[in-house]
Every structure is written in C-alpha cells, then in structure tokens.
Design a protein around this motif. Structure first.
Motif, PDB file in Angstrom:
ATOM      1  N   MET A 282      31.315  11.475 -27.560  1.00  0.00           N
ATOM      2  CA  MET A 282      32.564  10.840 -27.960  1.00  0.00           C
ATOM      3  C   MET A 282      32.754  10.641 -29.368  1.00  0.00           C
ATOM      4  O   MET A 282      31.815  10.065 -30.056  1.00  0.00           O
ATOM      5  CB  MET A 282      32.654   9.664 -26.994  1.00  0.00           C
ATOM      6  N   THR A 283      33.905  11.156 -29.904  1.00  0.00           N
ATOM      7  CA  THR A 283      33.930  11.199 -31.322  1.00  0.00           C
ATOM      8  C   THR A 283      34.369   9.522 -31.707  1.00  0.00           C
ATOM      9  O   THR A 283      35.089   8.804 -31.066  1.00  0.00           O
ATOM     10  CB  THR A 283      35.003  12.078 -31.999  1.00  0.00           C
ATOM     11  N   SER A 284      33.855   9.194 -32.677  1.00  0.00           N
ATOM     12  CA  SER A 284      34.156   7.870 -33.530  1.00  0.00           C
ATOM     13  C   SER A 284      35.678   8.025 -34.338  1.00  0.00           C
ATOM     14  O   SER A 284      35.504   8.782 -35.208  1.00  0.00           O
ATOM     15  CB  SER A 284      33.279   7.180 -34.081  1.00  0.00           C
ATOM     16  N   CYS A 285      36.705   7.072 -34.111  1.00  0.00           N
ATOM     17  CA  CYS A 285      37.891   7.296 -34.653  1.00  0.00           C
ATOM     18  C   CYS A 285      38.070   6.102 -35.654  1.00  0.00           C
ATOM     19  O   CYS A 285      39.002   5.866 -36.368  1.00  0.00           O
ATOM     20  CB  CYS A 285      39.053   7.289 -34.067  1.00  0.00           C
ATOM     21  N   ARG A 286      36.897   5.483 -35.858  1.00  0.00           N
ATOM     22  CA  ARG A 286      36.869   4.088 -36.703  1.00  0.00           C
ATOM     23  C   ARG A 286      37.054   4.613 -38.116  1.00  0.00           C
ATOM     24  O   ARG A 286      36.363   5.518 -38.531  1.00  0.00           O
ATOM     25  CB  ARG A 286      35.637   3.185 -36.470  1.00  0.00           C
TER      26      ARG A 286
ATOM     27  N   ALA B  83      39.079  11.810 -24.541  1.00  0.00           N
ATOM     28  CA  ALA B  83      38.203  11.439 -23.501  1.00  0.00           C
ATOM     29  C   ALA B  83      37.990   9.732 -23.609  1.00  0.00           C
ATOM     30  O   ALA B  83      37.936   9.355 -22.386  1.00  0.00           O
ATOM     31  CB  ALA B  83      36.866  12.146 -23.712  1.00  0.00           C
ATOM     32  N   GLU B  84      38.015   8.997 -24.623  1.00  0.00           N
ATOM     33  CA  GLU B  84      37.876   7.684 -24.442  1.00  0.00           C
ATOM     34  C   GLU B  84      38.944   7.052 -24.074  1.00  0.00           C
ATOM     35  O   GLU B  84      38.964   5.944 -23.312  1.00  0.00           O
ATOM     36  CB  GLU B  84      37.652   7.049 -26.008  1.00  0.00           C
ATOM     37  N   LEU B  85      40.224   7.724 -24.283  1.00  0.00           N
ATOM     38  CA  LEU B  85      41.548   7.198 -23.677  1.00  0.00           C
ATOM     39  C   LEU B  85      41.444   7.136 -22.288  1.00  0.00           C
ATOM     40  O   LEU B  85      41.774   6.262 -21.533  1.00  0.00           O
ATOM     41  CB  LEU B  85      42.684   7.604 -24.356  1.00  0.00           C
ATOM     42  N   VAL B  86      41.422   8.353 -21.801  1.00  0.00           N
ATOM     43  CA  VAL B  86      41.299   8.597 -20.304  1.00  0.00           C
ATOM     44  C   VAL B  86      40.112   7.681 -19.514  1.00  0.00           C
ATOM     45  O   VAL B  86      40.221   7.095 -18.608  1.00  0.00           O
ATOM     46  CB  VAL B  86      40.783  10.017 -20.115  1.00  0.00           C
ATOM     47  N   LEU B  87      38.936   7.390 -20.225  1.00  0.00           N
ATOM     48  CA  LEU B  87      38.077   6.452 -19.717  1.00  0.00           C
ATOM     49  C   LEU B  87      38.635   5.151 -19.523  1.00  0.00           C
ATOM     50  O   LEU B  87      38.366   4.548 -18.493  1.00  0.00           O
ATOM     51  CB  LEU B  87      36.666   6.556 -20.579  1.00  0.00           C
ATOM     52  N   LYS B  88      39.262   4.631 -20.678  1.00  0.00           N
ATOM     53  CA  LYS B  88      39.936   3.490 -20.542  1.00  0.00           C
ATOM     54  C   LYS B  88      40.797   3.157 -19.537  1.00  0.00           C
ATOM     55  O   LYS B  88      40.959   2.261 -18.754  1.00  0.00           O
ATOM     56  CB  LYS B  88      40.110   3.063 -21.770  1.00  0.00           C
ATOM     57  N   ARG B  89      41.718   4.293 -19.683  1.00  0.00           N
ATOM     58  CA  ARG B  89      43.027   3.918 -18.611  1.00  0.00           C
ATOM     59  C   ARG B  89      42.586   4.247 -17.264  1.00  0.00           C
ATOM     60  O   ARG B  89      43.306   3.654 -16.353  1.00  0.00           O
ATOM     61  CB  ARG B  89      44.082   5.088 -19.164  1.00  0.00           C
ATOM     62  N   PHE B  90      41.767   5.115 -16.898  1.00  0.00           N
ATOM     63  CA  PHE B  90      41.635   5.700 -15.598  1.00  0.00           C
ATOM     64  C   PHE B  90      40.167   5.478 -15.213  1.00  0.00           C
ATOM     65  O   PHE B  90      39.801   5.882 -13.860  1.00  0.00           O
ATOM     66  CB  PHE B  90      42.069   7.096 -15.708  1.00  0.00           C
ATOM     67  N   GLY B  91      39.442   5.071 -16.106  1.00  0.00           N
ATOM     68  CA  GLY B  91      37.810   5.169 -15.705  1.00  0.00           C
ATOM     69  C   GLY B  91      37.301   4.196 -14.817  1.00  0.00           C
ATOM     70  O   GLY B  91      36.145   4.099 -14.469  1.00  0.00           O
TER      71      GLY B  91
ATOM     72  N   ILE C 299      42.419  11.892 -33.227  1.00  0.00           N
ATOM     73  CA  ILE C 299      42.723  13.292 -32.677  1.00  0.00           C
ATOM     74  C   ILE C 299      41.525  13.883 -32.206  1.00  0.00           C
ATOM     75  O   ILE C 299      40.517  13.702 -33.020  1.00  0.00           O
ATOM     76  CB  ILE C 299      43.377  14.166 -34.006  1.00  0.00           C
ATOM     77  N   GLY C 300      41.545  14.684 -31.399  1.00  0.00           N
ATOM     78  CA  GLY C 300      40.235  15.483 -30.777  1.00  0.00           C
ATOM     79  C   GLY C 300      39.755  15.165 -29.222  1.00  0.00           C
ATOM     80  O   GLY C 300      40.199  13.884 -28.724  1.00  0.00           O
ATOM     81  N   GLU C 301      39.165  15.991 -28.789  1.00  0.00           N
ATOM     82  CA  GLU C 301      38.601  15.896 -27.440  1.00  0.00           C
ATOM     83  C   GLU C 301      37.862  14.363 -27.308  1.00  0.00           C
ATOM     84  O   GLU C 301      37.947  13.801 -26.227  1.00  0.00           O
ATOM     85  CB  GLU C 301      37.732  16.838 -27.103  1.00  0.00           C
ATOM     86  N   GLY C 302      37.178  13.902 -28.397  1.00  0.00           N
ATOM     87  CA  GLY C 302      36.535  12.483 -28.276  1.00  0.00           C
ATOM     88  C   GLY C 302      37.275  11.354 -27.984  1.00  0.00           C
ATOM     89  O   GLY C 302      37.169  10.809 -27.004  1.00  0.00           O
TER      90      GLY C 302
END
Length: 204
Positions: free
Chosen positions: A1-5, A117-125, A111-114
C-alpha cells in the motif's frame, strides 16, 4: 500500500506533536486547495481521540482559538473517484476542518493503486465503511472507554440543554484572570461542563 503522506514537512501533527517528513517536494506536486465541505468521508464513524490519546475536540479548540494554524497539520489525503468525487483517507482531520468551518485547505491528491486500495479498504472493507455516501462521520468513544472517553465524545456533541453545537461552544470559551477554568458568555451550565477540558493558553 503506497503512502501518500507529506514526509518532508516540518509541522504539527494532528495530535499537536511536531512531525518531520522527507518527501514533501513529491507531495506538493499533487496538491489542491479545496473547500472541506466538498470532500467526502471514507468511513461513517471515527474515534473521539487520536492514537496518542489527544481529543479531537482539543484540536478543534486549538484551531478555533488561534493556538494552532491548520496549515501546519499534515496534508489531508484525498482520492478522486471515477465520478470526480473526492474522498478523504483522513476522516477525523476532515471532520475537524468541516466543524471549524474552514473555507479552503490544502490537500494531497493521492494517485496510484496503493491509494485506491486504501480507499476501498476504508469504504468497503469492514463494518466501519461508509453507507452514508461519505456525508457524515459519527464520533464514537475510544476503545479504552472510561469517563475520559465518554467526555471526549460529549465534547463534540450538541448541548443537551440548549442544542449549541461544539464549534459555537468552543468559540465562546473565555478565561478570567486568576481562574484557570473555562467559562462561557452564554451562561449555559451544561455547555460549561462540556468545555472544562479547555486549558488557558497564550491566545485565551
């Protein structure tokens, strides 16, 4: 998972401690200025405290009183969905910005798959995902709930006696010389109980 910080930004963390980053230049390439009310939550609930135990209400109070400049906080991370909507990965920070009625804030567009993936995990995980289409964030007690945990939640809720919301209540906090206790010009006793966590500072 990429870090966007943002990692080479010397700033106050959400909990008030100083953080130092190392990839600030890269983060700045993907920044936007947006109105917090136009950004959606990626979860429907969030704890009333941060990982270090600091209350969400304390950070709100610091911003409202001028003790804390919101621009010194780490950039709010957002992901743009296919329909153009922006969802945050930092729900409690967005909650603070919205409740403080900030007009514009700088955000980092992840931007990017990471990031996706983090957004999907938070919204639907899990059970904490968003069923409100990102419109609300319900504040809940911390895991180590006790009196302080309940107080941390109550500090963010409307007053049961007069219905005054947290932001309005925090703006009304005053301190009298020689008295460390927070006082309110409204005179509401219940509201006064809800701001007793406020500490007298250089701007109060």
């Amino acid at each position: 998972m990429t870090s966007c910080r943002s990692h080479d930004r010397t700033s106050h963390g959400v909990a008030g401690g100083k953080t130092k980053s190392r990839t600030r230049a890269r983060a700045l390439q993907n920044t936007l200025r947006v109105a917090p009310r136009t950004v959606l939550f990626s979860q429907d609930s969030g704890f009333a405290t941060f990982s270090d135990g600091r209350w969400v209400a304390e950070t709100m109070r610091d911003i409202i009183s001028g003790v804390l400049d919101p621009s010194t906080l780490p950039l709010l991370r957002v992901v743009r969905c296919a329909d153009g909507k922006l969802f945050t990965l930092d729900n409690r920070r967005l909650y603070i910005f919205q409740q403080c009625n900030l007009r514009l804030v700088e955000v980092e567009l992840c931007i990017g798959e990471g990031a996706d993936a983090e957004l999907v995990l938070k919204r639907f995980g899990g059970s904490n995902g968003t069923k409100s289409q990102g419109l609300i964030l319900i504040i809940k007690p911390p895991l180590d709930i006790g009196k302080k945990g309940r107080d941390a939640v109550a500090a963010l809720l409307p007053c049961m006696a007069c219905s005054t919301n947290a932001a309005t209540r925090l703006k009304d906090v005053r301190f009298v010389k020689g008295d460390k206790r927070a006082q309110l010009t409204s005179g509401c006793e219940e509201c006064t109980k809800l701001v007793k966590f406020c500490k007298k500072g250089k701007n109060t």
